[in-house]
Structures are given as structure tokens and as C-alpha cells.
Motif scaffolding. Sequence first.
Motif, PDB file in Angstrom:
ATOM      1  N   GLN A 133       0.826  -1.212   0.000  1.00 44.06           N
ATOM      2  CA  GLN A 133       0.000   0.000   0.000  1.00 44.06           C
ATOM      3  C   GLN A 133       0.858   1.259   0.000  1.00 44.06           C
ATOM      4  O   GLN A 133       1.968   1.249   0.505  1.00 44.06           O
ATOM      5  CB  GLN A 133      -0.832   0.045   1.293  1.00 44.06           C
ATOM      6  CG  GLN A 133      -1.716  -1.141   1.544  1.00 44.06           C
ATOM      7  CD  GLN A 133      -3.134  -0.891   1.112  1.00 44.06           C
ATOM      8  OE1 GLN A 133      -3.607   0.235   1.195  1.00 44.06           O
ATOM      9  NE2 GLN A 133      -3.805  -1.905   0.621  1.00 44.06           N
ATOM     10  N   CYS A 134       0.301   2.359  -0.506  1.00 49.16           N
ATOM     11  CA  CYS A 134       0.977   3.649  -0.401  1.00 49.16           C
ATOM     12  C   CYS A 134       0.838   4.151   1.033  1.00 49.16           C
ATOM     13  O   CYS A 134      -0.267   4.189   1.566  1.00 49.16           O
ATOM     14  CB  CYS A 134       0.361   4.673  -1.347  1.00 49.16           C
ATOM     15  SG  CYS A 134       0.989   6.347  -1.072  1.00 49.16           S
ATOM     16  N   PRO A 135       1.965   4.539   1.654  1.00 46.75           N
ATOM     17  CA  PRO A 135       1.887   4.996   3.048  1.00 46.75           C
ATOM     18  C   PRO A 135       1.075   6.282   3.204  1.00 46.75           C
ATOM     19  O   PRO A 135       0.539   6.551   4.274  1.00 46.75           O
ATOM     20  CB  PRO A 135       3.348   5.223   3.441  1.00 46.75           C
ATOM     21  CG  PRO A 135       4.098   5.331   2.156  1.00 46.75           C
ATOM     22  CD  PRO A 135       3.332   4.541   1.137  1.00 46.75           C
ATOM     23  N   ASP A 136       0.967   7.079   2.152  1.00 38.34           N
ATOM     24  CA  ASP A 136       0.261   8.356   2.272  1.00 38.34           C
ATOM     25  C   ASP A 136      -1.194   8.278   1.830  1.00 38.34           C
ATOM     26  O   ASP A 136      -2.032   9.006   2.330  1.00 38.34           O
ATOM     27  CB  ASP A 136       0.961   9.428   1.430  1.00 38.34           C
ATOM     28  CG  ASP A 136       2.377   9.648   1.919  1.00 38.34           C
ATOM     29  OD1 ASP A 136       2.569   9.601   3.152  1.00 38.34           O
ATOM     30  OD2 ASP A 136       3.270   9.836   1.080  1.00 38.34           O
ATOM     31  N   CYS A 137      -1.472   7.466   0.822  1.00 33.80           N
ATOM     32  CA  CYS A 137      -2.796   7.529   0.191  1.00 33.80           C
ATOM     33  C   CYS A 137      -3.701   6.367   0.569  1.00 33.80           C
ATOM     34  O   CYS A 137      -4.868   6.359   0.181  1.00 33.80           O
ATOM     35  CB  CYS A 137      -2.656   7.583  -1.317  1.00 33.80           C
ATOM     36  SG  CYS A 137      -1.690   9.008  -1.855  1.00 33.80           S
ATOM     37  N   ASP A 138      -3.189   5.369   1.312  1.00 33.92           N
ATOM     38  CA  ASP A 138      -4.029   4.234   1.679  1.00 33.92           C
ATOM     39  C   ASP A 138      -4.632   3.532   0.482  1.00 33.92           C
ATOM     40  O   ASP A 138      -5.788   3.103   0.526  1.00 33.92           O
ATOM     41  CB  ASP A 138      -5.194   4.692   2.583  1.00 33.92           C
ATOM     42  CG  ASP A 138      -4.744   4.855   4.007  1.00 33.92           C
ATOM     43  OD1 ASP A 138      -3.715   4.255   4.356  1.00 33.92           O
ATOM     44  OD2 ASP A 138      -5.414   5.597   4.744  1.00 33.92           O
ATOM     45  N   VAL A 197       4.424   1.686  -7.557  1.00 32.09           N
ATOM     46  CA  VAL A 197       4.144   3.113  -7.702  1.00 32.09           C
ATOM     47  C   VAL A 197       2.724   3.407  -7.236  1.00 32.09           C
ATOM     48  O   VAL A 197       1.805   2.625  -7.470  1.00 32.09           O
ATOM     49  CB  VAL A 197       4.312   3.548  -9.180  1.00 32.09           C
ATOM     50  CG1 VAL A 197       3.954   5.005  -9.362  1.00 32.09           C
ATOM     51  CG2 VAL A 197       5.732   3.279  -9.646  1.00 32.09           C
ATOM     52  N   CYS A 198       2.549   4.570  -6.570  1.00 33.12           N
ATOM     53  CA  CYS A 198       1.215   5.033  -6.208  1.00 33.12           C
ATOM     54  C   CYS A 198       0.747   5.960  -7.327  1.00 33.12           C
ATOM     55  O   CYS A 198       1.428   6.929  -7.643  1.00 33.12           O
ATOM     56  CB  CYS A 198       1.243   5.809  -4.895  1.00 33.12           C
ATOM     57  SG  CYS A 198      -0.310   6.661  -4.562  1.00 33.12           S
ATOM     58  N   HIS A 199      -0.381   5.653  -7.919  1.00 34.72           N
ATOM     59  CA  HIS A 199      -0.762   6.493  -9.045  1.00 34.72           C
ATOM     60  C   HIS A 199      -1.630   7.668  -8.618  1.00 34.72           C
ATOM     61  O   HIS A 199      -2.191   8.352  -9.431  1.00 34.72           O
ATOM     62  CB  HIS A 199      -1.422   5.671 -10.153  1.00 34.72           C
ATOM     63  CG  HIS A 199      -2.732   5.138  -9.744  1.00 34.72           C
ATOM     64  ND1 HIS A 199      -3.872   5.857  -9.866  1.00 34.72           N
ATOM     65  CD2 HIS A 199      -3.052   3.982  -9.156  1.00 34.72           C
ATOM     66  CE1 HIS A 199      -4.852   5.157  -9.376  1.00 34.72           C
ATOM     67  NE2 HIS A 199      -4.390   4.021  -8.935  1.00 34.72           N
ATOM     68  N   TYR A 200      -1.761   7.880  -7.311  1.00 36.48           N
ATOM     69  CA  TYR A 200      -2.356   9.136  -6.842  1.00 36.48           C
ATOM     70  C   TYR A 200      -1.252  10.190  -6.693  1.00 36.48           C
ATOM     71  O   TYR A 200      -1.357  11.294  -7.186  1.00 36.48           O
ATOM     72  CB  TYR A 200      -3.023   8.954  -5.480  1.00 36.48           C
ATOM     73  CG  TYR A 200      -4.405   8.350  -5.500  1.00 36.48           C
ATOM     74  CD1 TYR A 200      -4.934   7.761  -6.648  1.00 36.48           C
ATOM     75  CD2 TYR A 200      -5.196   8.375  -4.357  1.00 36.48           C
ATOM     76  CE1 TYR A 200      -6.203   7.201  -6.633  1.00 36.48           C
ATOM     77  CE2 TYR A 200      -6.466   7.821  -4.337  1.00 36.48           C
ATOM     78  CZ  TYR A 200      -6.951   7.233  -5.477  1.00 36.48           C
ATOM     79  OH  TYR A 200      -8.212   6.691  -5.439  1.00 36.48           O
ATOM     80  N   CYS A 201      -0.161   9.798  -5.926  1.00 35.24           N
ATOM     81  CA  CYS A 201       0.803  10.828  -5.534  1.00 35.24           C
ATOM     82  C   CYS A 201       2.183  10.598  -6.130  1.00 35.24           C
ATOM     83  O   CYS A 201       3.099  11.367  -5.883  1.00 35.24           O
ATOM     84  CB  CYS A 201       0.893  10.900  -4.015  1.00 35.24           C
ATOM     85  SG  CYS A 201       1.696   9.457  -3.297  1.00 35.24           S
ATOM     86  N   ASP A 202       2.359   9.517  -6.904  1.00 36.43           N
ATOM     87  CA  ASP A 202       3.640   9.240  -7.533  1.00 36.43           C
ATOM     88  C   ASP A 202       4.683   8.694  -6.561  1.00 36.43           C
ATOM     89  O   ASP A 202       5.855   8.574  -6.906  1.00 36.43           O
ATOM     90  CB  ASP A 202       4.184  10.495  -8.241  1.00 36.43           C
ATOM     91  CG  ASP A 202       4.792  10.141  -9.598  1.00 36.43           C
ATOM     92  OD1 ASP A 202       4.672   8.969 -10.006  1.00 36.43           O
ATOM     93  OD2 ASP A 202       5.379  11.019 -10.230  1.00 36.43           O
ATOM     94  N   TYR A 203       4.295   8.355  -5.334  1.00 35.69           N
ATOM     95  CA  TYR A 203       5.210   7.680  -4.408  1.00 35.69           C
ATOM     96  C   TYR A 203       5.688   6.383  -5.066  1.00 35.69           C
ATOM     97  O   TYR A 203       4.924   5.716  -5.759  1.00 35.69           O
ATOM     98  CB  TYR A 203       4.471   7.370  -3.103  1.00 35.69           C
ATOM     99  CG  TYR A 203       5.185   6.379  -2.204  1.00 35.69           C
ATOM    100  CD1 TYR A 203       6.115   6.814  -1.276  1.00 35.69           C
ATOM    101  CD2 TYR A 203       4.920   5.007  -2.316  1.00 35.69           C
ATOM    102  CE1 TYR A 203       6.766   5.895  -0.459  1.00 35.69           C
ATOM    103  CE2 TYR A 203       5.572   4.090  -1.503  1.00 35.69           C
ATOM    104  CZ  TYR A 203       6.500   4.540  -0.585  1.00 35.69           C
ATOM    105  OH  TYR A 203       7.148   3.634   0.216  1.00 35.69           O
ATOM    106  N   ALA A 204       6.958   6.022  -4.840  1.00 34.82           N
ATOM    107  CA  ALA A 204       7.448   4.774  -5.425  1.00 34.82           C
ATOM    108  C   ALA A 204       8.411   4.095  -4.478  1.00 34.82           C
ATOM    109  O   ALA A 204       9.085   4.753  -3.678  1.00 34.82           O
ATOM    110  CB  ALA A 204       8.133   5.053  -6.756  1.00 34.82           C
TER     111      ALA A 204
END
Length: 797
Positions: free
Chosen positions: A511-516, A529-536
Motif C-alpha cells: 500500500q501507499c503509506p500516504d494515500c491508503d 508506484v502510487c498512481h495518486y501521488c507518484d510515491y514509489a
Amino acid sequence: MAAVIDVYLPIPAWRPYSYAVPETGLPDEPQGCRVVVPVRRGWKVGVCCGVRNADPPEDVAPAREFLDRRPAIPCDLWDLGMWMSSYYMCPPGITFTTMLPGPCRPRMSAVLEPRPALASRADTVPAELKAVVELLSHGPVLRNRLERLMGVPDVERLVRWLIEQDLASWKVKVGPEPASKQMAIATLVEAPDPVRVTAAGQRILEALRASGGRLPVAELVVRARVGRSVVATLERAGLVVVEHTMEPAPSLRDSVGPPLSLTPAQRGAVDAVSEAVRNRVFQSFLLHGVTGSGKTEVYLTAAAEAIAQGQSVVCLVPEIALTAQMLARFRGRFGDRVVLVHSGLRPGERLAAWARSTVPGSLVIGPRSAVFAPVSNLGLIVVDEEHDASYKQERDPRYNGRDVAIMRAHHASCPALLGSATPSLETYQHCLSGKHLMLELPDRVDGWAMPAVSIVDMRAEPKVHGPRVFSSLLRRRMEEVIGRGEQVLLLLNRRGYARSVQCADCGFIPQCPDCDIALTFHRRDYRYVCHYCDYAEPAHDACPSCQGHRLGFGSLGTERVDEELRSLFPDKRTLRMDRDTTRSRGAHVRIIDAMEREEASVLVGTQMIAKGLDLPKVTLVGVVNADTPLQFPDFRAGERAFQLLAQVAGRAGRSAAGGEVVLQSFLVDYPALLAAARHDYQAFAREELLQRREAGYPPFASLVRLEVRGRVGDAVDAHANAIAAGLRAVRPGQGGRYLGPAPPLLPRLRGLHRRQLLVFHRARSRLHAWVRDALSRAGEHHEGTRLVVDVDPLETA
Ligand code: ADP
Ligand code: ZN
């Protein structure tokens, strides 16, 4: 001064265009009438928004003609369209075009017509026009034909002299209405002697035999996975006969019956809605009733009240697949007042239905576009399964039929009745805040119990090669149920996505730590990759949770399930309901009908079978892969999972025979799953709303998704970055934020690069203003890219 008509065109422009009044004159009420106007080298059908006194612009030809005597978009729908255009940020011309059924947009072709003077002056024309004059002497000629025959790219230039001399003129030919298509039906001919047939041919014959010897060719070729030529070969060999008929759309038998005597809970709900109907006041209601609690009976009784007052009713249902049973029940009660409108009808049928819906006291039923039916004296709008994603249109204007229904009811001063066993959290929150009035049906009718749900922990099942299909519990239950002559529904979720990841040993989903939300796997740079915030983060080889090495992208194929079923129950018939098997006209009706007639023991299907089906003989529902919706990288993943599981579970035990549900899962302690197993919507909603509030997601913030598409990645990036800069340049005030630009779930789609931004704000009006401002700062025109504005998106992937 002359009169000018203003017309909204179906193009991405916000302003109306002005034309001179056509020679054929004006209708009495021009606003909302369709009108044909010249546009560059052709014509378009626009919608007239008014007539005013002014001189027409010099460089434009007069409008050609009005297609309506009375407004195609009557004035109440006009206001609704203007509201939609502004709310969904979609130009009025495109919005109005969407509100009309497809066949209202006729095909148009240009025709060159001879004028009376041509005959007498034929010998005065220049030499290069002789051939044209010869053609015209036989009558008008289509421009396409003229272009072909003359072999010049610009016939307009060529014939200009004829026009100037008033020897010929361009006219637009409207229509013809698309011809009604005939349907090809294949019938099996049992040959007396065995004939040699190819394997593909064998599959055709088997498919025909399995369905009573007769099937539409379109469906046959899908079922047998062959091309049409195979059918033709069999036809030549005399093994199959193909006829072309104009069969009416198949439908279920009407369920005729007197109104049932209502349960006290149903009575209470009907009374509340009927009062609003009688008083002609707007009020939105949520009928929250568990599956099988008799919501349809409430719709029917409230509709009867409106019809008794001489009013009309619109009833929205999520999908054509579901209209069949609902339609049968409405027809049984209201007979010919019921008008079915949907895109599966042939063009002629659609236009006829549209016209019939204007008869006072009509009951219109259909999917989301039925919300635009031009009924007169609207007295009630029903939205069944209001949470359903199919109410959202995934092209411009990206409207949600449920929300448009509420707005239409508001304009018409009548109640809107939303119904669901698993309301969307937006709707539920509106109940908590007092915007909607909640009416509850807490129990199933006749005291039938909700089915017992078992969760099977797939981690504990013996390991086999390849994905496991049926746990031993599900297999045992199927054998028992089928042995008793009852029916099984199997949900096989294919919504799973190849980039989503789950550990096959412990069920872990990164899971993305920021966007759940679930991360997605990008093979090229081997990252999640998180496709909300671009975290990878780098992709792991071992599962971070159990250190196993079976992180995978498993999604079970339908074939595997089919295979397994065939080996378990070789002499039982299995039906399949998914995109492939329901492509042809009426296919879903035949499948439901076959189940109702108990011609099959098992129905395997995708989400489609989870909704609305009322099959009393189904006593077992199995969910082959209950986790798949949770893998989907979207903040609504939990909500989707809950809705799907609760809905499909609700298909079991719809009779005194009772029922049981088996959910196969790797995530046996996931709250949405546990709540679904206990049929506990409140518990699910409480938990989920807490999380949404914390994360600042809808319903605690409004959301607009902006997506840039284009062939060249750099241009797409530049445009997306310009929008981000525009968003930064404006102070959104408390409660506003945006995520991205980030690559969406499918960063490239059909050759187009994509980037998306998610813009949130706690105040709806501030959000719209912020987005508008940012977009105008970013500039309207960007070479080679296109912007998609999605207000209240359901898909944030
Ligand atoms: P829902 O839409 O809430 O899932 P339905 O409207 O399909 O439930 O109702 C489930 C079943 O209960 C249907 O077969 C329906 O005919 C029956 N039913 C509904 N209301 C009553 C009632 N008041 N008395 C007896 N049977 C009812
Ligand atoms: Zn993120």
C-alpha cells in the motif's frame, strides 16, 4: 434588423453560434429544437438556444432547417442540461447531444441539386463542368459520389460557378434513419449420418445443442470461440440453417399479480414517499433495505400513487442485464404504461419509446440515460441500486445518473427515491447530515433469514500448482446443493488488474503509506508506484509481511473455472454471464430465463450476476476470489469489495429454502470482508467513514480528476505541469489540496500517454472555482494533448 438564431453545437465550445433563420422558417418554440447548420465543409445538428433580433454574421450561411416542430429538449430538461454543463464542466452542445437518444442525431450528407434554369442554359457552362451538368440532368447528386466521379478533391471549388449562376445549389440530406437490423439465427439440423466436421465446427454444434438447438449467430460465435465463416461452412454442409428475422427484443414473461400486502416497514416507507408525491414537494429519500427486503414492492406502490395523480414516473436501473426482471414486474403491475428505453433497442424502437414516454401517466424504465426521458408531469424518480457504478458515464459529459436524477426531481418539485442494500458512502453521509431522509427495511420479507456466510481462508488450503479454484468447503457445498436439485451462483471477479500485487501465501497487498491505496507494479523500472501521488518504492522479491516468495499478479481465468466445473459435474449444465456471453441482443434475458426454468445448475459470472437477480432456486453463492476488489488501487476499494460481496451474498436464500454463501479469501480479517459476511452495513460504513474523514477523501471532500492525454509524453507532461502550476498559483483556502501529476493505472492507453491530477476541496463551490481558475491559467490550447475533466469521478485510476 433581421432575426438571428443561436445554436449550441456538439463541439468543445462553450458559446452558441449564430445563423440566419432558415428558409423553412422557425418552430413556435425554437429553444430546445434540433437544427441543421452549416459547419465548414458539411452540416451538424445543433440545439437552438434562442432567437433574437440582430443582423446575422456576414460570413455564415443561414441554418438549413429545424428538425423539430416541438422542442426535443423541453424546457425543464433545458434547465437540467444547463446545470449539468456547468456542474460537470462540459460544453452545453455536447451535454444536450448526450441527453437525446442516439437516433436523434441523424446522418447527414451533402447533395448538389439542379436549379430550374440549368436545363435551358446547359450549353453555356464552361467545358470542365459539362460532366457535372450531365450528372445533374438525372437529378441531385451526393457530394461523395460527385467527388468520386470527378476525381477532384475539392468539388466545391469546381462547381462554384454553377452556384453563383444559380444553376445548382447545395442541399443537406438528413437521414435516412438507420435501417432496423435483422438478426441472424442459427438452427441445428441433426444429420442422419455422422459427417466429418472440424474441431471448430464441432464447437459450434455443441454450443447449439447445449442451448436447445437455436441461437443468434452473434452469440453462437462468441460461445464457440470461432469466426462466422465456420458457421457458413456448416450451413453449406447442411448441418445448420441460418435465417434472418426481425425478432422483437426478447423479454421475460410479465410477472402479473395483485399488489402484495405490504409489511409494516414497507408501509412506512411508501407512506413517506407518497406524501411527498401528493404534496408535490422535492425530497430525496434513501430506501435502505437489505437484499430481499422488498424494495421493488415499495417502488411499485409509490409509482402507483404518482400515476393515480396523473403524473409520470422515471425508474433508473443500473444495467440492461437487470432491466429484464424489473421490467417484468413493472409490466405485470402497470401494463402498457411501462416504456423501456435503452441503447440495446433498435433505432426505430428507441425513437418510438422516446415518443411514448411523453404520454402523461407513463412509467419509463431504463439505465442512466433514461433520466433524460421527456416525460410530462414528472411525479417521482426512482433510482434502484443507487450505489452502482454504471450510473456514471465514463465519457463527456461525465455525469452520474443518480445525481442528475436528484437534480431533476428538485427542478420538478417531486421526490427522488434512491434504493440500495449497500448505499454509496456519499449517499449514506447525506442521510447522516439530514440531506436525504432514510427509510429502512431491516429484514427480509416473510422472515427469510439472511444467508449464513462462511469465509474460507485460502492460505490454509493445500497448495497446488497454479491458482486454486475451489476450496474443499465450496466443492462440498456445491455437490450437496446440486445433488438436491438446487442452483449455484459463482462469482468470479475479473476486475483484478495485472499490475496489482498480492502475496499468494499471506494475502499481503503493498500500500501507499500516504494515500491508503494499493500500489501498482511497474515492470520497466521494477518499482511499486502510487498512481495518486507518484510515491514509489523498489519492488520486493520477498513478501515484506511473511517473507514468502510468491508475490504475484494472480487472476483466475474463466476457463480454469469452466474446466474445473466440467470435471466436477460432467452431466450438469453451466451457464456463463459476462461481457463475452451477453454481447448479443437479448443474451442476458436468455441466460436468466434458462436459470428460471432450471435448465442449468450453475451460473458463473462477473459483477453482473451480483446485482439484482432474484432467483429463488439459488441456495448457494460462492465467491471464488473475494480479495480481488481490494487489490484495486482506488480509495473506494474497500467500499467496492463490501458492496460486491454483500450484493452477491444477497442472491442466496431468496425463498423458504434458505441459502448459504462461501467467500474464498486470503484476507480473512479485512474489515470490509468481515462486515459483508455479517451483513452489517452500519459497521462497515462507520469504519470506512472514519478512514475517509481522516484521509480527506469523499464524502468529506469533493473531488475533480483532471487527466491529460496525448501521443507525445513530453507534451503530456508539460500540459499536466502547467495545470499543476495553475493550481499552485491560486490560494484554494482551507480544505483544498491536490495530488499529482502522476501516471494513472494505465499510463499508456491505446497509444496515448496519460497523466492525472486529483483535486480535493471540502467546499464544493470552492473546488469548482479553483479548478476553473487553474485551467484558465494553464491555457486552453495545448498542442497535441487533450484534457479530461471528471467531476465526482468514480474511477480514480
Ligand atoms: P429487494 O429488491 O429488496 O432485494 P425484492 O423487491 O426483489 O427485494 O423482493 C424479494 C422478494 O420478496 C420478491 O420475490 C417479492 O415478490 C417478495 N415480496 C416483496 N414484498 C413482499 C410482501 N409485502 N409480501 C410478500 N412477498 C413480498
Ligand atoms: Zn500515494
